[in-house]
Design a protein around this motif. Sequence first.
Motif, PDB file in Angstrom:
ATOM      1  N   MET A 104       0.383   2.782   3.313  1.00  0.00           N
ATOM      2  CA  MET A 104       1.142   2.696   4.881  1.00  0.00           C
ATOM      3  C   MET A 104       2.206   3.482   4.825  1.00  0.00           C
ATOM      4  N   LYS A 105       2.934   3.614   3.359  1.00  0.00           N
ATOM      5  CA  LYS A 105       4.218   4.408   3.384  1.00  0.00           C
ATOM      6  C   LYS A 105       3.731   6.051   3.231  1.00  0.00           C
ATOM      7  N   GLY A 106       2.471   6.368   2.437  1.00  0.00           N
ATOM      8  CA  GLY A 106       2.144   7.626   2.190  1.00  0.00           C
ATOM      9  C   GLY A 106       1.498   8.234   3.617  1.00  0.00           C
ATOM     10  N   SER A 107       0.875   7.476   4.199  1.00  0.00           N
ATOM     11  CA  SER A 107       0.083   8.176   5.527  1.00  0.00           C
ATOM     12  C   SER A 107       0.671   7.915   6.932  1.00  0.00           C
ATOM     13  N   GLU A 108       1.702   7.015   6.703  1.00  0.00           N
ATOM     14  CA  GLU A 108       2.317   6.370   7.810  1.00  0.00           C
ATOM     15  C   GLU A 108       1.509   5.643   8.857  1.00  0.00           C
ATOM     16  N   ALA A 109       0.301   5.085   8.438  1.00  0.00           N
ATOM     17  CA  ALA A 109      -0.472   4.351   9.236  1.00  0.00           C
ATOM     18  C   ALA A 109       0.113   2.793   9.179  1.00  0.00           C
ATOM     19  N   GLY A 110      -0.294   2.076  10.340  1.00  0.00           N
ATOM     20  CA  GLY A 110      -0.050   0.587  10.151  1.00  0.00           C
ATOM     21  C   GLY A 110      -0.967  -0.225   9.557  1.00  0.00           C
ATOM     22  N   PHE A 111      -0.985  -1.306   9.673  1.00  0.00           N
ATOM     23  CA  PHE A 111      -1.841  -2.475   9.072  1.00  0.00           C
ATOM     24  C   PHE A 111      -2.564  -3.310   9.690  1.00  0.00           C
ATOM     25  N   CYS A 112      -3.773  -3.678   9.261  1.00  0.00           N
ATOM     26  CA  CYS A 112      -4.902  -4.491  10.084  1.00  0.00           C
ATOM     27  C   CYS A 112      -4.980  -5.681   8.987  1.00  0.00           C
ATOM     28  N   LEU A 113      -4.680  -6.678   9.253  1.00  0.00           N
ATOM     29  CA  LEU A 113      -5.068  -7.907   8.302  1.00  0.00           C
ATOM     30  C   LEU A 113      -6.359  -8.301   8.623  1.00  0.00           C
ATOM     31  N   ASP A 114      -7.553  -8.272   7.689  1.00  0.00           N
ATOM     32  CA  ASP A 114      -8.734  -8.737   8.180  1.00  0.00           C
ATOM     33  C   ASP A 114      -8.847 -10.051   7.065  1.00  0.00           C
ATOM     34  N   PHE A 115      -8.764 -11.314   7.884  1.00  0.00           N
ATOM     35  CA  PHE A 115      -8.520 -12.510   7.173  1.00  0.00           C
ATOM     36  C   PHE A 115      -9.723 -12.774   6.206  1.00  0.00           C
ATOM     37  N   GLY A 116     -11.032 -12.549   6.649  1.00  0.00           N
ATOM     38  CA  GLY A 116     -12.059 -12.783   5.914  1.00  0.00           C
ATOM     39  C   GLY A 116     -12.161 -11.849   4.655  1.00  0.00           C
ATOM     40  N   HIS A 117     -11.517 -10.686   4.802  1.00  0.00           N
ATOM     41  CA  HIS A 117     -11.477  -9.631   3.258  1.00  0.00           C
ATOM     42  C   HIS A 117     -10.481 -10.462   2.580  1.00  0.00           C
ATOM     43  N   ALA A 118      -9.465 -10.752   3.003  1.00  0.00           N
ATOM     44  CA  ALA A 118      -8.387 -11.625   2.174  1.00  0.00           C
ATOM     45  C   ALA A 118      -8.793 -12.718   1.478  1.00  0.00           C
ATOM     46  N   VAL A 119      -9.461 -13.525   2.343  1.00  0.00           N
ATOM     47  CA  VAL A 119     -10.138 -14.738   1.471  1.00  0.00           C
ATOM     48  C   VAL A 119     -11.163 -14.209   0.379  1.00  0.00           C
ATOM     49  N   LYS A 126     -20.626  -4.602  -7.476  1.00  0.00           N
ATOM     50  CA  LYS A 126     -20.607  -3.271  -8.304  1.00  0.00           C
ATOM     51  C   LYS A 126     -19.835  -2.160  -7.345  1.00  0.00           C
ATOM     52  N   ILE A 127     -19.339  -2.557  -6.374  1.00  0.00           N
ATOM     53  CA  ILE A 127     -18.451  -1.720  -5.376  1.00  0.00           C
ATOM     54  C   ILE A 127     -17.009  -2.185  -5.741  1.00  0.00           C
ATOM     55  N   LEU A 128     -16.388  -1.359  -6.130  1.00  0.00           N
ATOM     56  CA  LEU A 128     -14.513  -1.668  -6.306  1.00  0.00           C
ATOM     57  C   LEU A 128     -13.707  -0.939  -4.978  1.00  0.00           C
ATOM     58  N   PHE A 129     -13.444  -1.661  -4.105  1.00  0.00           N
ATOM     59  CA  PHE A 129     -12.765  -1.312  -3.018  1.00  0.00           C
ATOM     60  C   PHE A 129     -11.387  -1.300  -3.367  1.00  0.00           C
ATOM     61  N   HIS A 130     -10.494  -0.192  -2.719  1.00  0.00           N
ATOM     62  CA  HIS A 130      -9.108  -0.124  -2.652  1.00  0.00           C
ATOM     63  C   HIS A 130      -8.714  -1.046  -1.531  1.00  0.00           C
ATOM     64  N   GLY A 131      -7.656  -1.257  -1.584  1.00  0.00           N
ATOM     65  CA  GLY A 131      -6.741  -2.105  -0.320  1.00  0.00           C
ATOM     66  C   GLY A 131      -7.109  -3.439  -0.479  1.00  0.00           C
ATOM     67  N   ALA A 132      -7.342  -3.997  -1.780  1.00  0.00           N
ATOM     68  CA  ALA A 132      -7.228  -5.376  -2.008  1.00  0.00           C
ATOM     69  C   ALA A 132      -5.880  -5.921  -2.264  1.00  0.00           C
ATOM     70  N   ALA A 133      -4.969  -4.809  -3.176  1.00  0.00           N
ATOM     71  CA  ALA A 133      -3.879  -5.518  -3.602  1.00  0.00           C
ATOM     72  C   ALA A 133      -2.658  -4.976  -2.613  1.00  0.00           C
ATOM     73  N   TYR A 134      -1.683  -5.732  -2.508  1.00  0.00           N
ATOM     74  CA  TYR A 134      -0.672  -5.691  -1.496  1.00  0.00           C
ATOM     75  C   TYR A 134      -0.213  -4.090  -2.161  1.00  0.00           C
ATOM     76  N   GLU A 135       0.179  -3.829  -3.318  1.00  0.00           N
ATOM     77  CA  GLU A 135       0.521  -2.501  -3.671  1.00  0.00           C
ATOM     78  C   GLU A 135      -0.019  -1.436  -3.061  1.00  0.00           C
ATOM     79  N   ASP A 136      -1.428  -1.458  -3.146  1.00  0.00           N
ATOM     80  CA  ASP A 136      -2.309  -0.377  -2.621  1.00  0.00           C
ATOM     81  C   ASP A 136      -2.082  -0.073  -1.136  1.00  0.00           C
ATOM     82  N   ILE A 137      -1.887  -1.431  -0.327  1.00  0.00           N
ATOM     83  CA  ILE A 137      -1.716  -1.302   0.899  1.00  0.00           C
ATOM     84  C   ILE A 137      -0.376  -0.556   1.301  1.00  0.00           C
ATOM     85  N   GLU A 138       0.704  -1.316   0.634  1.00  0.00           N
ATOM     86  CA  GLU A 138       2.064  -0.721   0.647  1.00  0.00           C
ATOM     87  C   GLU A 138       2.030   1.017   0.392  1.00  0.00           C
ATOM     88  N   ALA A 139       1.460   1.253  -0.606  1.00  0.00           N
ATOM     89  CA  ALA A 139       1.434   2.596  -0.903  1.00  0.00           C
ATOM     90  C   ALA A 139       0.714   3.662   0.185  1.00  0.00           C
TER      91      ALA A 139
END
Length: 163
Positions: free
Chosen positions: A147-162, A132-145
């Motif tokens: 990171m570019k817009g906020s200048e944040a780095g990236f942390c890959l959570d392997f469990g989340h990716a699976v 029932k909860i729709l999270f942002h950050g599942a799609a590569y395009e979201d993470i890319e946007a």
Amino acid sequence: MRKLGLKVWSVNMDYFEDAVRLYEEGKCDYIEVYVIPDSYSYANKWKEIKAPYVIHAPHYKDGVNLALKEKREYNKKIAEESKRFADVLGSDKIIFHPGAHGNLEEIIKQLKSVNDGRALIENKPYLGIGGKILFHGAAYEDIEAIMKGSEAGFCLDFGHAVC
């Protein structure tokens, strides 16, 4: 090079001695502290363990949601506490979840306002528990946007990716 971390909550004092032992025995390379809101009083206790630290800012389960404009003030307060933990523990990383529902532009705006080079955005599964909860950050395009817009780095959570 692979590194193994031990994740604890900032208030996990019942496990403090175990954390000391695990780090001293070389069972973990660093300690990740998930900051429970309003728990800064525990920061100096964690500092007693002379380990490298990673800070994980509170997220959705603790009322934080970078995707919602109406959460800005609360999110800002939480980000500041997380930054204080990172300062005390000498962490060069602060992990943030993007949030749920809301919109991508709001996530970018709020994460940019954190204004800290230690900020990392973590990927999320698209659906939360119960579907029932729709999270942002599942799609590569979201993470890319984000990171570019906020200048944040990236942390890959392997469990989340699976998921």
